[in-house]
Design a protein around this motif. Structure first.
Motif, PDB file in Angstrom:
ATOM      1  N   GLY A  37       0.836  -1.204   0.000  1.00  0.00           N
ATOM      2  CA  GLY A  37       0.000   0.000   0.000  1.00  0.00           C
ATOM      3  C   GLY A  37       0.868   1.251   0.000  1.00  0.00           C
ATOM      4  O   GLY A  37       0.537   2.258  -0.637  1.00  0.00           O
ATOM      5  N   TYR A  40       1.817   2.113  -3.581  1.00  0.00           N
ATOM      6  CA  TYR A  40       0.739   2.803  -4.313  1.00  0.00           C
ATOM      7  C   TYR A  40       0.560   4.231  -3.792  1.00  0.00           C
ATOM      8  O   TYR A  40       0.282   5.157  -4.556  1.00  0.00           O
ATOM      9  N   SER A 106      -6.864   5.229  -4.448  1.00  0.00           N
ATOM     10  CA  SER A 106      -7.598   4.147  -5.119  1.00  0.00           C
ATOM     11  C   SER A 106      -7.709   4.398  -6.616  1.00  0.00           C
ATOM     12  O   SER A 106      -7.721   3.448  -7.408  1.00  0.00           O
ATOM     13  N   SER A 109      -4.306   3.526  -8.068  1.00  0.00           N
ATOM     14  CA  SER A 109      -4.004   2.085  -8.058  1.00  0.00           C
ATOM     15  C   SER A 109      -4.920   1.282  -8.972  1.00  0.00           C
ATOM     16  O   SER A 109      -4.714   0.087  -9.152  1.00  0.00           O
ATOM     17  N   ILE A 138      -2.173  -9.597  -3.150  1.00  0.00           N
ATOM     18  CA  ILE A 138      -0.935 -10.372  -2.959  1.00  0.00           C
ATOM     19  C   ILE A 138      -1.207 -11.873  -3.142  1.00  0.00           C
ATOM     20  O   ILE A 138      -0.486 -12.559  -3.861  1.00  0.00           O
ATOM     21  N   ASP A 190     -11.591  -0.273  -4.620  1.00  0.00           N
ATOM     22  CA  ASP A 190     -10.589  -1.350  -4.642  1.00  0.00           C
ATOM     23  C   ASP A 190     -11.223  -2.703  -4.996  1.00  0.00           C
ATOM     24  O   ASP A 190     -10.592  -3.553  -5.614  1.00  0.00           O
TER      25      ASP A 190
HETATM   26  O1   DC Z   1      -2.854  -0.669   2.484  1.00  0.00           O
HETATM   27  P1   DC Z   1      -3.210   0.830   2.249  1.00  0.00           P
HETATM   28  O2   DC Z   1      -4.532   1.200   2.815  1.00  0.00           O
HETATM   29  O3   DC Z   1      -2.116   1.730   2.679  1.00  0.00           O
HETATM   30  O4   DC Z   1      -3.325   0.923   0.652  1.00  0.00           O
HETATM   31  C1   DC Z   1      -3.622   2.128   0.018  1.00  0.00           C
HETATM   32  C2   DC Z   1      -4.351   1.866  -1.293  1.00  0.00           C
HETATM   33  O5   DC Z   1      -3.460   1.263  -2.225  1.00  0.00           O
HETATM   34  C3   DC Z   1      -5.555   0.973  -1.211  1.00  0.00           C
HETATM   35  O6   DC Z   1      -6.748   1.692  -0.963  1.00  0.00           O
HETATM   36  C4   DC Z   1      -5.579   0.303  -2.574  1.00  0.00           C
HETATM   37  C5   DC Z   1      -4.152   0.348  -3.047  1.00  0.00           C
HETATM   38  N1   DC Z   1      -3.471  -0.943  -2.996  1.00  0.00           N
HETATM   39  C6   DC Z   1      -3.654  -1.789  -4.071  1.00  0.00           C
HETATM   40  O7   DC Z   1      -4.418  -1.473  -4.984  1.00  0.00           O
HETATM   41  N2   DC Z   1      -2.988  -2.965  -4.133  1.00  0.00           N
HETATM   42  C7   DC Z   1      -2.157  -3.330  -3.142  1.00  0.00           C
HETATM   43  N3   DC Z   1      -1.499  -4.490  -3.228  1.00  0.00           N
HETATM   44  C8   DC Z   1      -1.979  -2.485  -2.016  1.00  0.00           C
HETATM   45  C9   DC Z   1      -2.679  -1.301  -1.970  1.00  0.00           C
END
Ligand code: DC
Length: 231
Positions: A37, A40, A106, A109, A138, A190
């Motif tokens: 995260g 991103y 969002s 990403s 993941i 997301d």
């Molecule tokens: O884990 P976080 O809340 O800090 O992540 C921030 C944003 O990043 C989350 O709203 C969506 C994106 N994200 C993603 O799309 N894919 C990931 N593997 C990690 C985060």
């Protein structure tokens, strides 16, 4: 006798305490922890600084053209006990955690080119195993063969309250209502985006930690880890 190193994938909704658990596991197992995260968020901060995105504007094609100029790296901070995020060699750990970044991340990403770049870097980081990675994709996309997959959930109001308190502790001027709105909005974007939406992998173990303490969660997860690690 050496212990086989495994990959632990932790996915789930925002503010479900993924990073707290991941950091504790990494310390106990002497594994590397990667907060995807943060990656991103760092790309989002770069896009904000270059006016590719704001509350009013979104220019994804300009960000895509500039992606090669974004260098992301982690550097372990022994005082904090985890790795901090660097954007083009500058520590951005504080800047990426603001509500402004949370409101735009969002959208950034959801861009396939951004995801491709970051997933490639994440693959590279996991090549020697002994890694705990948390994020949204993941267990489904980055490491579909991870030996242990966890999926974290909790009620939106519990998550928003945790996040609200964290932001207040940092001295940020936010209301509970806007934090709750952001948590729900990010869940929605997301989970519904086309590329790598947030969803539980079929073989992930689900944890609803709305009413579960950290210690209980940690113990349960450690016994799962032990069942996956072959001696
Ligand atoms: O884990 P976080 O809340 O800090 O992540 C921030 C944003 O990043 C989350 O709203 C969506 C994106 N994200 C993603 O799309 N894919 C990931 N593997 C990690 C985060």
């Amino acid at each position: 006798m050496t212990t086989t190193k495994i990959i632990i994938a932790i996915d789930g909704f925002s503010s479900t305490g993924k990073s707290t658990i991941a950091k504790q596991l990494a310390k106990t197992l002497n594994y590397i922890y990667v907060d995807t995260g943060a990656m991103y968020r760092a790309v989002t901060l770069y896009a904000m600084r270059h006016n590719y995105i704001s509350a009013e504007n979104f220019k994804p094609e300009q960000l895509i053209q500039d992606l090669d100029n974004i260098k992301l790296s982690f550097s372990f901070n022994p005082d904090l006990g985890f790795a901090e995020m660097y954007l083009n060699d500058t520590n951005v750990e504080l800047e990426i955690r603001t509500l402004e970044v949370s409101k735009l991340v969002s959208k950034v990403s959801a861009i396939p080119e951004v995801r491709r770049k970051l997933v490639q870097e994440q693959h590279h980081m996991g090549k020697d195993k002994g890694i705990i990675m948390d994020g949204r994709d993941i267990g489904t996309v980055v490491f579909p063969d991870a030996e242990l997959k966890l999926f974290m959930t909790a009620s939106a109001d519990k998550r928003a309250m945790r996040r609200y308190k964290e932001l207040l502790d940092r001295g940020d001027n936010v209301t509970y209502e806007e934090v709750l709105f952001n948590v729900e909005e990010r869940d929605r974007i997301d989970s519904t985006r086309k590329d790598s939406p947030l969803k539980k992998a079929d073989d992930a173990v689900e944890f609803d930690n709305s009413d579960m303490g950290l210690e209980e969660q940690f113990e349960r997860i450690m016994s799962l880890v032990n069942s996956r690690v072959k001696n």
